[in-house]
Scaffold this active site. Sequence first.
Site, short mmCIF file in Angstrom:
data_model
loop_
_atom_site.label_atom_id
_atom_site.label_comp_id
_atom_site.label_asym_id
_atom_site.label_seq_id
_atom_site.Cartn_x
_atom_site.Cartn_y
_atom_site.Cartn_z
N ASP A 56 0.85 -1.19 0.00
CA ASP A 56 0.00 0.00 0.00
C ASP A 56 0.89 1.25 0.00
OD1 ASP A 56 -3.22 0.50 0.99
OD2 ASP A 56 -1.82 2.20 1.11
N ASN A 108 -12.83 -3.58 2.53
CA ASN A 108 -13.82 -2.51 2.59
C ASN A 108 -14.76 -2.63 1.39
OD1 ASN A 108 -12.54 -1.32 4.86
ND2 ASN A 108 -11.06 -0.29 3.53
N GLU A 127 -12.43 3.07 -1.25
CA GLU A 127 -12.04 4.20 -2.10
C GLU A 127 -11.78 3.76 -3.53
OE1 GLU A 127 -8.66 6.00 -0.26
OE2 GLU A 127 -9.78 6.47 1.58
N VAL A 128 -11.23 2.58 -3.69
CA VAL A 128 -10.90 2.09 -5.04
C VAL A 128 -11.91 1.01 -5.42
CG1 VAL A 128 -9.14 1.01 -6.49
CG2 VAL A 128 -8.45 2.60 -4.67
N HIS A 139 -10.33 -5.60 -3.39
CA HIS A 139 -8.99 -5.80 -2.83
C HIS A 139 -9.10 -6.05 -1.34
CE1 HIS A 139 -9.95 -1.52 -2.52
NE2 HIS A 139 -9.27 -1.54 -1.38
N HIS A 192 -6.83 -5.74 2.31
CA HIS A 192 -5.66 -5.20 3.00
C HIS A 192 -5.12 -6.29 3.92
CE1 HIS A 192 -6.71 -0.82 2.25
NE2 HIS A 192 -7.86 -1.41 2.00
P1 5GP Z 1 -9.81 1.19 0.17
O1 5GP Z 1 -10.17 2.36 1.03
O2 5GP Z 1 -10.40 1.30 -1.22
O3 5GP Z 1 -10.10 -0.14 0.83
O4 5GP Z 1 -8.24 1.21 0.06
C1 5GP Z 1 -7.53 1.65 -1.04
C2 5GP Z 1 -6.07 1.60 -0.67
O5 5GP Z 1 -5.32 1.72 -1.86
C3 5GP Z 1 -5.61 2.73 0.27
O6 5GP Z 1 -5.05 2.16 1.45
C4 5GP Z 1 -4.57 3.50 -0.55
O7 5GP Z 1 -3.47 3.93 0.22
C5 5GP Z 1 -4.17 2.47 -1.61
N1 5GP Z 1 -3.78 3.05 -2.88
C6 5GP Z 1 -4.52 3.93 -3.62
N2 5GP Z 1 -3.88 4.24 -4.76
C7 5GP Z 1 -2.72 3.54 -4.74
C8 5GP Z 1 -1.62 3.45 -5.65
O8 5GP Z 1 -1.59 4.08 -6.71
N3 5GP Z 1 -0.59 2.64 -5.29
C9 5GP Z 1 -0.60 1.91 -4.12
N4 5GP Z 1 0.49 1.13 -3.88
N5 5GP Z 1 -1.61 1.98 -3.25
C10 5GP Z 1 -2.66 2.78 -3.55
#
Ligand code: 5GP
Length: 116
Positions: free
Chosen positions: A30, A86, A94-95, A99, A101
Amino acid sequence: MAECIFCRIVRGEISCDKVYDTGQVVAFKDRNPKAPVHVLVVPRQHIETINDLPRHPELAAEILNAIASVARACGIAESGFRVIGNANRDGGQEVPHVHFHLLGGRQLGAMVSDAS
Ligand code: 5GP
Ligand code: ZN
């Protein structure tokens, strides 16, 4: 899905610190780590949320295998780790590319019992 950031990462268009790759599942660090080990386990296929994963049972099993393999490879299998997935708005996703973590390398707070 051309603009999906995780699709772009798994296609190699955006660089990442990759720690694992089975062909179907990729794991990379991350960019904003919340623990000494903070790895994202991501299928190559663009699937939006965990809600959609049951339609892909083989991939779901491969993701679970990848999580366990990465935990071993990162040296946190025995010390312990947490897996977070999430989903959608209230889950804080967010993405919009499914995925998980994988967090470890320190004592993590009692997050689940706090989530009232
Ligand atoms: P979410 O909130 O969607 O579960 O988590 C998305 C995660 O993706 C966040 O912890 C954020 O730091 C990580 N992330 C977002 N964009 C990038 C990226 O371009 N590269 C990497 N390595 N992590 C990313
Ligand atoms: Zn995607």
